[in-house]
Design a protein around this motif. Structure first.
Motif, PDB file in Angstrom:
ATOM      1  N   THR A   1       0.882  -1.160   0.159  1.00  0.00           N
ATOM      2  CA  THR A   1       0.061  -0.038  -0.051  1.00  0.00           C
ATOM      3  C   THR A   1       0.756   1.315   0.017  1.00  0.00           C
ATOM      4  O   THR A   1       0.520   2.311  -0.713  1.00  0.00           O
ATOM      5  N   SER A   2       1.920   1.277   0.799  1.00  0.00           N
ATOM      6  CA  SER A   2       2.790   2.425   0.745  1.00  0.00           C
ATOM      7  C   SER A   2       3.491   2.560  -0.442  1.00  0.00           C
ATOM      8  O   SER A   2       3.924   3.822  -0.538  1.00  0.00           O
ATOM      9  N   VAL A   3       3.813   1.486  -1.180  1.00  0.00           N
ATOM     10  CA  VAL A   3       4.522   1.734  -2.670  1.00  0.00           C
ATOM     11  C   VAL A   3       3.824   1.846  -3.938  1.00  0.00           C
ATOM     12  O   VAL A   3       4.344   2.722  -4.849  1.00  0.00           O
ATOM     13  N   GLN A   4       2.542   1.309  -3.805  1.00  0.00           N
ATOM     14  CA  GLN A   4       1.843   1.181  -4.955  1.00  0.00           C
ATOM     15  C   GLN A   4       1.667   2.609  -5.910  1.00  0.00           C
ATOM     16  O   GLN A   4       1.950   2.542  -6.983  1.00  0.00           O
ATOM     17  N   PRO A   5       1.296   3.687  -4.946  1.00  0.00           N
ATOM     18  CA  PRO A   5       1.175   4.925  -5.812  1.00  0.00           C
ATOM     19  C   PRO A   5       2.544   5.472  -6.614  1.00  0.00           C
ATOM     20  O   PRO A   5       2.271   6.270  -7.332  1.00  0.00           O
ATOM     21  N   TRP A   6       3.478   4.985  -5.995  1.00  0.00           N
ATOM     22  CA  TRP A   6       4.773   5.737  -6.492  1.00  0.00           C
ATOM     23  C   TRP A   6       5.805   4.893  -7.381  1.00  0.00           C
ATOM     24  O   TRP A   6       6.779   5.353  -8.047  1.00  0.00           O
ATOM     25  N   VAL A   7       5.331   3.567  -7.795  1.00  0.00           N
ATOM     26  CA  VAL A   7       6.017   2.616  -8.723  1.00  0.00           C
ATOM     27  C   VAL A   7       5.129   2.451  -9.772  1.00  0.00           C
ATOM     28  O   VAL A   7       3.863   2.386  -9.822  1.00  0.00           O
ATOM     29  N   ASP A   8       5.786   1.969 -11.114  1.00  0.00           N
ATOM     30  CA  ASP A   8       4.994   1.902 -12.334  1.00  0.00           C
ATOM     31  C   ASP A   8       4.704   0.458 -12.344  1.00  0.00           C
ATOM     32  O   ASP A   8       3.846   0.029 -13.182  1.00  0.00           O
TER      33      ASP A   8
ATOM     34  N   ASP B   1      11.773  -4.627   1.478  1.00  0.00           N
ATOM     35  CA  ASP B   1      11.362  -5.942   2.064  1.00  0.00           C
ATOM     36  C   ASP B   1       9.909  -5.747   2.621  1.00  0.00           C
ATOM     37  O   ASP B   1       9.432  -4.742   2.943  1.00  0.00           O
ATOM     38  N   ALA B   2       9.289  -6.989   2.827  1.00  0.00           N
ATOM     39  CA  ALA B   2       7.754  -6.825   3.353  1.00  0.00           C
ATOM     40  C   ALA B   2       7.524  -6.099   4.691  1.00  0.00           C
ATOM     41  O   ALA B   2       6.592  -5.804   5.161  1.00  0.00           O
ATOM     42  N   ASP B   3       8.781  -6.389   5.444  1.00  0.00           N
ATOM     43  CA  ASP B   3       8.607  -5.696   7.023  1.00  0.00           C
ATOM     44  C   ASP B   3       8.902  -4.138   6.889  1.00  0.00           C
ATOM     45  O   ASP B   3       9.098  -3.541   8.127  1.00  0.00           O
ATOM     46  N   GLU B   4       9.080  -3.533   5.587  1.00  0.00           N
ATOM     47  CA  GLU B   4       9.512  -2.095   5.529  1.00  0.00           C
ATOM     48  C   GLU B   4       8.338  -1.371   4.906  1.00  0.00           C
ATOM     49  O   GLU B   4       7.514  -2.112   4.363  1.00  0.00           O
ATOM     50  N   GLU B   5       8.405  -0.054   5.174  1.00  0.00           N
ATOM     51  CA  GLU B   5       6.986   0.619   4.743  1.00  0.00           C
ATOM     52  C   GLU B   5       7.825   2.057   3.920  1.00  0.00           C
ATOM     53  O   GLU B   5       8.658   2.565   4.579  1.00  0.00           O
ATOM     54  N   LEU B   6       7.367   2.477   2.872  1.00  0.00           N
ATOM     55  CA  LEU B   6       7.809   3.492   2.346  1.00  0.00           C
ATOM     56  C   LEU B   6       7.217   4.868   2.776  1.00  0.00           C
ATOM     57  O   LEU B   6       5.910   4.926   2.689  1.00  0.00           O
ATOM     58  N   ILE B   7       7.931   5.790   3.223  1.00  0.00           N
ATOM     59  CA  ILE B   7       7.385   6.978   3.631  1.00  0.00           C
ATOM     60  C   ILE B   7       7.599   8.149   2.918  1.00  0.00           C
ATOM     61  O   ILE B   7       9.027   8.292   2.712  1.00  0.00           O
TER      62      ILE B   7
END
Length: 374
Positions: free
Chosen positions: A23-30, A83-89
């Motif tokens: 959820t954190s990365v989807q808006p920012w990657v293609d 990694d899955a235990d990380e979140e993009l801020i």
């Protein structure tokens, strides 16, 4: 036209946290490329909610191999891995514009620990690389992109938040049953990179196997002995700071101050913004009977923390730039009979760690001694 940014991930049994990450990365990657290495939970189903590019590969005790499998499906100009235990801020919505800089081949990004119960410092880690022939991950464990020849930039406007939900028992099981066997196999095959030797020292120490731990640390020191003697920087510096701190602090605890000085002076020649080494150097100077000479080392640790200018090349325990130098300043000023300054730094120690008993005890004694009578 190729997309700008491809996210490549490998996962196994991450259903409990994968949705937060994606959820954190989807808006920012293609595009999102996800490779599963044998999940037995709902990981694959959750991944399918975010991308049609979900693949499976047999786990071969080799993280680089699994990640390299993910690379073959990517079509973006840039590769990003998480990694899955990380979140993009994201703190700057225009951060992707930095990827348009044609003079940079890879970017590091800061990783921070979530919550206050984990005391590791944040550190920079290369997570973005321009997709080009020959790009691959190396290392069966603690794998890294082979970007040594490329120009590395520091990506602004984003950072990674690490959600460490492992119990101590789970952590020890992982390093005992997975990490140590993989690392030892790597070394047996000739991969004696400094980081592998140091990691084996760390892992055996965590498991309470002191003799094996010391052996691996000393093998790492032997590997760079000539470089230290010649006062030159080794070609490989991954975990070198940590190794030098271990050597310095171990010698200090054994009251071998000559050896402690040897490693500390060499380390600070190249890494003079690395708080653990600065703190250890201060301890050495104090024990050599020069308390006032120790003060600048402890002050610099606190200053690096307050300014946020400390060495972020590898993570370390934050206590070496917070609680410990603050307490050592209090103790040193107390030794010098400068009671008001001692009180100030014992109080600062307790701001960092309210439960630090030595500071509590000294502070109580000093406040009682300076309280007006009657």
């Amino acid at each position: 036209m190729a997309p700008l940014l491809s996210l490549c991930m490998i996962v196994k049994n991450e259903a409990h946290q994968l949705r937060r990450c994606l959820t954190s990365v989807q808006p920012w990657v293609d595009e999102i490329i996800l490779v599963d290495t044998g999940s037995e939970d709902d990981t694959v189903a959750i991944a399918g909610e975010f991308t049609p590019h979900v693949y499976a590969v047999e786990w071969q005790q080799d993280f680089a191999a699994a990640r390299n499998y993910s690379l073959q499906w990517a079509t973006g100009e840039w590769i990003f891995y998480i990694d899955a235990d990380e979140e993009l801020i994201v703190t700057d919505s225009h951060w992707r514009s930095q990827l348009l800089d044609q003079g940079i081949d890879c970017f590091s990004v800061l990783r921070q620990e979530a919550g206050t119960h984990h005391n590791w410092s944040d550190f920079a880690n290369v997570r973005f690389a321009r997709r080009q022939p020959g790009l691959r991950f190396v290392g069966a464990l603690h794998e890294q992109l082979n970007t040594a020849q490329g120009k590395v930039g520091a990506l602004k406007g984003i950072h990674l938040l690490h959600h460490n939900q492992q119990t101590q028992e789970q952590f020890l099981k992982k390093i005992r049953d997975r990490n140590i066997p993989i690392l030892e196999q790597m070394v047996q095959r000739g991969d004696r990179r400094l980081m592998n030797l140091v990691c084996l020292g760390d892992h055996y120490a965590a498991c309470g196997r002191t003799e094996q731990s010391r052996d691996w640390y000393h093998q790492a020191l032997d590997a760079i002995a000539e470089d230290i003697e010649q006062q030159r920087l080794p070609q490989e510096t991954t975990w070198l700071r940590h190794l030098l701190f271990w050597a310095t602090y171990t010698a200090f605890e054994a009251k071998d101050y000559d050896t402690a000085q040897y490693y500390a002076s060499y380390g600070l020649r190249y890494f003079n913004a690395y708080p653990p080494l600065l703190y250890a150097a201060g301890l050495i100077v104090f024990e050599l009977g020069l308390p006032r000479g120790a003060l600048p080392y402890f002050h610099r640790c606190l200053d690096l923390f307050s300014r946020g200018t400390y060495d972020r090349s590898e993570p370390f325990d934050r206590q070496w730039m917070t609680t410990q130098p603050a307490y050592s300043l209090g103790f040193t000023y107390m030794t010098l009979q400068e009671q008001e300054r001692a009180i100030t730094y014992f109080q600062k120690t307790l701001e960092f760690n309210p439960h630090y008993q030595p500071a509590q005890q000294h502070l109580q004694h000093l406040l009682s001694a300076t309280a007006p009578s009657g």
